[in-house]
Design a protein around this motif. Structure first.
Motif, PDB file in Angstrom:
ATOM      1  N   GLU A  43      30.827  63.118  12.941  1.00 24.23           N
ATOM      2  CA  GLU A  43      31.568  64.169  13.640  1.00 24.23           C
ATOM      3  C   GLU A  43      32.302  63.602  14.847  1.00 24.23           C
ATOM      4  O   GLU A  43      31.857  62.634  15.475  1.00 24.23           O
ATOM      5  CB  GLU A  43      30.614  65.274  14.096  1.00 24.23           C
ATOM      6  CG  GLU A  43      29.574  64.827  15.101  1.00 24.23           C
ATOM      7  CD  GLU A  43      28.728  65.979  15.646  1.00 24.23           C
ATOM      8  OE1 GLU A  43      29.001  67.144  15.309  1.00 24.23           O
ATOM      9  OE2 GLU A  43      27.803  65.691  16.427  1.00 24.23           O
ATOM     10  N   ALA A  58      34.329  67.662  21.411  1.00 22.62           N
ATOM     11  CA  ALA A  58      33.541  68.578  20.605  1.00 22.62           C
ATOM     12  C   ALA A  58      32.889  69.596  21.532  1.00 22.62           C
ATOM     13  O   ALA A  58      32.530  69.265  22.671  1.00 22.62           O
ATOM     14  CB  ALA A  58      32.472  67.815  19.835  1.00 22.62           C
ATOM     15  N   ASP A  59      32.744  70.804  21.072  1.00 23.42           N
ATOM     16  CA  ASP A  59      32.152  71.850  21.905  1.00 23.42           C
ATOM     17  C   ASP A  59      30.757  71.457  22.391  1.00 23.42           C
ATOM     18  O   ASP A  59      30.358  71.798  23.502  1.00 23.42           O
ATOM     19  CB  ASP A  59      32.067  73.164  21.123  1.00 23.42           C
ATOM     20  CG  ASP A  59      33.426  73.805  20.942  1.00 23.42           C
ATOM     21  OD1 ASP A  59      33.549  74.674  20.051  1.00 23.42           O
ATOM     22  OD2 ASP A  59      34.370  73.446  21.670  1.00 23.42           O
ATOM     23  N   SER A  60      30.037  70.731  21.571  1.00 21.32           N
ATOM     24  CA  SER A  60      28.652  70.387  21.893  1.00 21.32           C
ATOM     25  C   SER A  60      28.524  69.417  23.064  1.00 21.32           C
ATOM     26  O   SER A  60      27.435  69.270  23.629  1.00 21.32           O
ATOM     27  CB  SER A  60      27.962  69.797  20.663  1.00 21.32           C
ATOM     28  OG  SER A  60      28.640  68.631  20.216  1.00 21.32           O
ATOM     29  N   VAL A  61      29.615  68.744  23.428  1.00 19.02           N
ATOM     30  CA  VAL A  61      29.531  67.755  24.517  1.00 19.02           C
ATOM     31  C   VAL A  61      30.380  68.133  25.723  1.00 19.02           C
ATOM     32  O   VAL A  61      30.342  67.433  26.740  1.00 19.02           O
ATOM     33  CB  VAL A  61      29.921  66.348  24.025  1.00 19.02           C
ATOM     34  CG1 VAL A  61      29.098  65.963  22.805  1.00 19.02           C
ATOM     35  CG2 VAL A  61      31.408  66.239  23.741  1.00 19.02           C
ATOM     36  N   LYS A  62      31.124  69.204  25.634  1.00 17.18           N
ATOM     37  CA  LYS A  62      31.970  69.617  26.755  1.00 17.18           C
ATOM     38  C   LYS A  62      31.131  69.847  27.996  1.00 17.18           C
ATOM     39  O   LYS A  62      30.073  70.479  27.944  1.00 17.18           O
ATOM     40  CB  LYS A  62      32.747  70.880  26.393  1.00 17.18           C
ATOM     41  CG  LYS A  62      33.923  70.645  25.471  1.00 17.18           C
ATOM     42  CD  LYS A  62      34.649  71.947  25.147  1.00 17.18           C
ATOM     43  CE  LYS A  62      35.821  71.708  24.211  1.00 17.18           C
ATOM     44  NZ  LYS A  62      36.497  72.973  23.836  1.00 17.18           N
ATOM     45  N   ARG A  64      29.535  67.639  29.558  1.00 17.47           N
ATOM     46  CA  ARG A  64      28.524  66.587  29.710  1.00 17.47           C
ATOM     47  C   ARG A  64      29.103  65.190  29.492  1.00 17.47           C
ATOM     48  O   ARG A  64      28.674  64.234  30.139  1.00 17.47           O
ATOM     49  CB  ARG A  64      27.378  66.805  28.709  1.00 17.47           C
ATOM     50  CG  ARG A  64      26.654  68.122  28.876  1.00 17.47           C
ATOM     51  CD  ARG A  64      25.424  68.191  27.972  1.00 17.47           C
ATOM     52  NE  ARG A  64      25.759  68.121  26.556  1.00 17.47           N
ATOM     53  CZ  ARG A  64      25.291  67.186  25.732  1.00 17.47           C
ATOM     54  NH1 ARG A  64      24.490  66.234  26.180  1.00 17.47           N
ATOM     55  NH2 ARG A  64      25.629  67.202  24.448  1.00 17.47           N
ATOM     56  N   LYS A  84      20.943  64.883  25.476  1.00 15.94           N
ATOM     57  CA  LYS A  84      19.964  65.690  24.763  1.00 15.94           C
ATOM     58  C   LYS A  84      19.494  64.910  23.524  1.00 15.94           C
ATOM     59  O   LYS A  84      20.194  64.017  23.045  1.00 15.94           O
ATOM     60  CB  LYS A  84      20.592  67.010  24.322  1.00 15.94           C
ATOM     61  CG  LYS A  84      21.188  67.829  25.450  1.00 15.94           C
ATOM     62  CD  LYS A  84      21.871  69.083  24.911  1.00 15.94           C
ATOM     63  CE  LYS A  84      22.491  69.910  26.031  1.00 15.94           C
ATOM     64  NZ  LYS A  84      23.166  71.128  25.521  1.00 15.94           N
ATOM     65  N   GLU A  86      19.557  65.820  20.614  1.00 15.10           N
ATOM     66  CA  GLU A  86      20.508  65.991  19.524  1.00 15.10           C
ATOM     67  C   GLU A  86      21.754  65.120  19.664  1.00 15.10           C
ATOM     68  O   GLU A  86      22.603  65.118  18.779  1.00 15.10           O
ATOM     69  CB  GLU A  86      20.924  67.468  19.387  1.00 15.10           C
ATOM     70  CG  GLU A  86      21.383  68.118  20.668  1.00 15.10           C
ATOM     71  CD  GLU A  86      20.273  68.923  21.341  1.00 15.10           C
ATOM     72  OE1 GLU A  86      19.132  68.408  21.421  1.00 15.10           O
ATOM     73  OE2 GLU A  86      20.564  70.038  21.809  1.00 15.10           O
ATOM     74  N   ASP A  87      21.868  64.397  20.758  1.00 14.50           N
ATOM     75  CA  ASP A  87      22.963  63.438  20.908  1.00 14.50           C
ATOM     76  C   ASP A  87      22.642  62.105  20.224  1.00 14.50           C
ATOM     77  O   ASP A  87      23.492  61.218  20.151  1.00 14.50           O
ATOM     78  CB  ASP A  87      23.257  63.177  22.379  1.00 14.50           C
ATOM     79  CG  ASP A  87      23.810  64.391  23.095  1.00 14.50           C
ATOM     80  OD1 ASP A  87      23.384  64.647  24.242  1.00 14.50           O
ATOM     81  OD2 ASP A  87      24.652  65.103  22.505  1.00 14.50           O
TER      82      ASP A  87
END
Length: 113
Positions: A43, A58-62, A64, A84, A86-87
Motif C-alpha cells: 500500500e 495514506a489516511d492511516s499515517v496523516k 504522524r 503503531k 500496525e505500521d
C-alpha cells in the motif's frame, strides 16, 4: 535509476524512525514510500513531487508521518512518529519517471507493543 533505502529497524510503539532513500539517475518526477505488512497487499504510504514538494499521504499515517526531499541529493526521507504496531512491514522506496517506476530493495520496520 537505482534506489538505496535505509533506516528501518525495531522500535516500540509510540516511538519514531526516519527512513531515507537515495536515488541515482535523473528525470525523477516523484518519489514515495509503499509498505507491505505480512499477509497484506502493498500500500501507498506517502509520495512527494520532486519539483514542487507537493505531498500525499495514506489516511492511516496523516499527522504522524512526514515525507520530505532533498533535490540536491536526490534523496527523500520519511519521518515516522507515533509509530503503531500496525505500521510494521517492509517499506519500499519508489521513484517515478516519465517512462517507468523504479523500486528499492525494501527496509523492514518492526513496531513492538
Amino acid at each position: 535509476v537505482q534506489l538505496q533505502a535505509s533506516g528501518g529497524g525495531l522500535v516500540q510503539a509510540g516511538g519514531f524512525l526516519r527512513l531515507s532513500c537515495a536515488a541515482s539517475g535523473n528525470s525523477i518526477n516523484a518519489m514515495g514510500w509503499y509498505r507491505q505488512a505480512p499477509g497484506k497487499q502493498r500500500e501507498l504510504v506517502a509520495v512527494i513531487i520532486m519539483f514542487s514538494g507537493t505531498t500525499n499521504y495514506a489516511d492511516s499515517v496523516k499527522g504522524r508521518f512526514t515525507i520530505s526531499r532533498d533535490n540536491a541529493k536526490n534523496t527523500v526521507y520519511l519521518q515516522m512518529n507515533s509509530l503503531k504496531t500496525e505500521d510494521t512491514g517492509v517499506y519500499y522506496c519508489t521513484a517515478l519517471t516519465a517512462v517507468r517506476d523504479y523500486w528499492g530493495q525494501g527496509t523492514l520496520v518492526t513496531v513492538s507493543s
